[in-house]
Enzyme design. Structure first.
Site, PDB file in Angstrom:
ATOM      1  N   ASN A 164       0.860  -1.185   0.000  1.00 25.44           N
ATOM      2  CA  ASN A 164       0.000   0.000   0.000  1.00 25.44           C
ATOM      3  C   ASN A 164       0.892   1.230   0.000  1.00 25.44           C
ATOM      4  O   ASN A 164       1.341   1.704   1.045  1.00 25.44           O
ATOM      5  CB  ASN A 164      -0.923  -0.020   1.221  1.00 25.44           C
ATOM      6  N   GLU A 165       1.160   1.720  -1.184  1.00 21.76           N
ATOM      7  CA  GLU A 165       2.096   2.835  -1.371  1.00 21.76           C
ATOM      8  C   GLU A 165       1.418   4.169  -1.021  1.00 21.76           C
ATOM      9  O   GLU A 165       0.205   4.225  -0.823  1.00 21.76           O
ATOM     10  CB  GLU A 165       2.582   2.860  -2.820  1.00 21.76           C
ATOM     11  N   PRO A 166       2.207   5.255  -0.930  1.00 14.63           N
ATOM     12  CA  PRO A 166       1.614   6.571  -0.692  1.00 14.63           C
ATOM     13  C   PRO A 166       0.462   6.843  -1.647  1.00 14.63           C
ATOM     14  O   PRO A 166       0.552   6.577  -2.856  1.00 14.63           O
ATOM     15  CB  PRO A 166       2.786   7.522  -0.943  1.00 14.63           C
TER      16      PRO A 166
END
Length: 641
Positions: A164-166
């Site tokens: 879950n990236e930025p």
């Protein structure tokens, strides 16, 4: 007891979620494994199945090792355990070396009695149009099993949990995502270059993770300290998805000391509690205050102390101007133009001893260019001042040479042989075989022996040229080619005994008065840390048997990746403009590392540029504190046995 609780609350008041800190990664990992084991046993006793959310990467490896030990030695059973992995690269075949299926089998599943029908890992082989339904079913399966009992997490340097990236939403579910460039750079070592790292992945969502009954996020080492601080003390933000965990009542961060080092209670403890004001703490606090207020140390006032959390220091150790003078003098005494000691002088206020006037010095360089990149000016200064300087290149560095450069050197040798009327047939055969190998080479596949040899010779030639330029005779240039470096490419065996013995033999031959070793453990490949551990173990053994080691000082250098904090520096060697140019010329001897190295890390600058920038930044930092203005400063910390 109430007083203890109040003190802890005050100390942790900047922390927005529960944090437990352990002395090292192994201790913390054992604690996490035991928590998992307790849940499994409690569920087993009730005749229920345990549902685990599992993570991959370096962070949980020792947790899995301890779970395997508990299974083999204490009878912990996984027969009633159901697992759901956080993520998988996409696309990714399950039998690929880099797949998380392979990782989980190697590090856990193949060593315990788990039913593989109970194992769930996102499928990296799906057609893209099948992914949406797969992700929906993944969520349904987790729900059907009653949700996750424990979810273990690591944290990426972007602040991602799972993948879950930025920009990820707090209610996101399992889905296909695009990987951040930094995440791909961090994975480049496993794939033989960033260009081979998949651009996408299937990951559980933040919302999926939130449904777990217990969430344990683990982080180890200094590299994670910055992002841990943001996750624990920062505001909730999509820019750092791990901050969403502040909204959960079921989360705990488990850290080692290094990963916790940037938290306020460790980095600036005077802001949250009364301190024991020893010399090191005072130095750290005064430098912090000067940098925070952008004032020279000798201009700090009592109001500055009182208004910035340091009233206790002013009261206990004041007047503040006396404190300022003391710290100013301590920093000034770190500066020396004589890194081998100044002969026939009072050395009571100098970082190095004046005697013996001519020292036996050895510079250990993990890769063939770390010496000149990180301490090239000091290296040259030691030789110029008449010390008997040796350099020991611990690894061949053959991984960091482009394939086309190796072919170019092979072609040169063939042409040279022909020009001298030598038989080049054998060389041509090796060249053709190498070209054939490269055409079929897979990402992260180790080079064959011939290619490793050529790449190693390229780096050996460059290092020799740089060491000669620094003023060393050939007999003082040592290429150790420690076995662990190539062994690690083809074997999972972890054994450094032969490396340690080789290092012991070299040290016994030189009997140095001072050793310089890389202390830059932010090296993304870990080679620096391994090389330092080998030196440390060799010295530890020698100190039990060899009297000369009692007079041997070990200095740590940095510079390739990060620099020491000003309060840590114990020897600062200033460089003149001309010496900066000489250092640059030594670095330029390493032509294979220009202009774009194979593994640049997350710093796009060339090594010579970042080296000059870091030393000039250190010089500016000294100047901003009110000390003399130098062109550049190389910094060292003495290791205390």
């Amino acid at each position: 007891m109430n007083t203890i609780r109040l003190n802890l609350l005050e100390e942790t008041r900047f922390e927005k979620l529960p944090v437990s800190i352990y002395k090292d990664e192994m201790t913390a990992s054992i604690k996490v494994a035991n928590r998992i084991a307790v849940v499994i046993k409690e569920k087993d006793a009730k005749g229920e199945k345990t549902v685990l959310g599992l993570a991959t990467g370096a962070t949980p490896v020792n947790v899995y090792k301890e779970l395997i030990r508990l299974h083999k030695e204490e009878g912990l059973s996984f027969k009633k355990v159901i697992t759901f992995n956080l993520d998988e690269y996409y696309p990714m075949k399950p039998d690929a070396t880099q797949s998380y299926v392979a990782f989980m089998k190697e590090n856990l599943f193949d060593h315990v009695d788990i039913d593989m029908m109970n194992v769930h890992i996102p499928n990296g082989e799906l057609a893209e149009e099948q992914i949406f339904d797969f992700c929906a079913n993944y969520e349904k399966k987790i729900t059907a099993h009653g949700g996750l009992d424990i979810q273990i997490l690591g944290i990426g340097r972007t602040g991602h949990i799972g993948f879950n990236e930025p920009g990820s939403a707090p209610n996101s579910g399992t889905r296909l995502v695009t990987l951040n460039d930094l995440t791909r750079r961090d994975a480049s070592r496993d794939f033989g270059g960033k260009e081979n790292v998949p651009k996408k992945a299937i990951t559980m969502g933040v919302g999926t993770i939130f449904k777990a009954k217990q969430i344990i996020l683990m982080a180890w080492n200094q590299k994670k300290a910055s992002i841990v601080k943001k996750a624990v003390e920062g505001g909730i933000s999509a820019d750092v998805p791990a901050t969403y965990l502040q909204l959960s009542d079921n989360v705990e961060f488990i850290l080692d000391i290094d990963a916790a080092s940037n938290l306020t209670r460790f980095a600036t403890p005077w802001l949250v509690k009364d301190c024991v004001w020893n010399s090191a703490m005072i130095k750290k606090a005064v430098i912090w205050l000067a940098k925070t207020l952008n004032k020279p140390i000798l201009k700090l006032t009592e109001s500055d102390y009182n208004n910035n959390g340091m009233a206790q220091l002013a009261t206990e150790k004041g007047p503040v101007y006396d404190i300022n003078i003391d710290i100013f003098n301590k920093i000034q005494h770190t500066i020396t133009g004589w890194p081998g000691g100044k002969p026939n002088s009072d050395d009571s206020q100098r970082p190095e001893r004046s005697e013996p006037a001519k020292k036996q010095s050895v510079v250990f360089s993990p890769h063939p260019d770390d010496d000149v990149i990180s301490m090239g000016g000091t290296f040259i200064r030691l030789a110029d001042q008449g010390h008997n300087v040796h350099v020991a290149y611990q690894t061949s560095g053959n991984t960091a040479v482009w394939d086309e450069d190796a072919l170019r050197f092979m072609e040169f040798n063939i042409d040279f042989s022909k020009s001298q009327n030598h038989n080049a047939a054998e060389l041509e055969k090796i060249y053709k075989d190498t070209c054939s190998f490269l055409r079929g080479k897979k990402p992260n596949q180790p080079d064959n022996l011939e290619l490793r040899t050529v790449k190693g010779l390229i780096r050996k030639g460059e290092a020799t040229a740089a060491a000669r330029f620094a003023g060393l005779p050939d007999q003082n240039i040592h290429f150790m080619d420690l076995p662990f470096y190539d062994r690690g490419k083809t074997s999972k065996k972890v054994d450094f005994e032969d490396d340690i013995k080789q290092t012991i033999a070299l040290l016994q031959e030189i009997r140095p008065h001072q050793i310089f070793a890389a202390g830059d453990f932010a090296d993304p490949h870990g080679t620096h840390k391994v090389c330092f551990n080998i030196i440390l173990e060799a010295l530890t053994r020698l100190r039990k048997t060899d009297p000369w080691t009692k007079d041997c000082w070990l200095w740590l250098y940095r510079g390739a990746w990060h620099e020491f904090e000003i309060d840590e520096i114990e020897m600062a060697v200033p460089l003149s403009p001309n010496e900066v140019i000489r250092k640059r010329q030594a670095i330029f001897k390493h032509q294979s590392q220009k202009d774009i190295p194979v593994f640049p890390g997350d710093d796009a600058r060339e090594f010579w540029v970042r080296a000059e920038d870091r030393t000039s930044e250190t010089a500016r930092a000294y100047n901003n504190l009110g000390l003399a203005e130098y062109e550049a400063i190389e910094a060292f910390v003495r290791y205390k046995f």
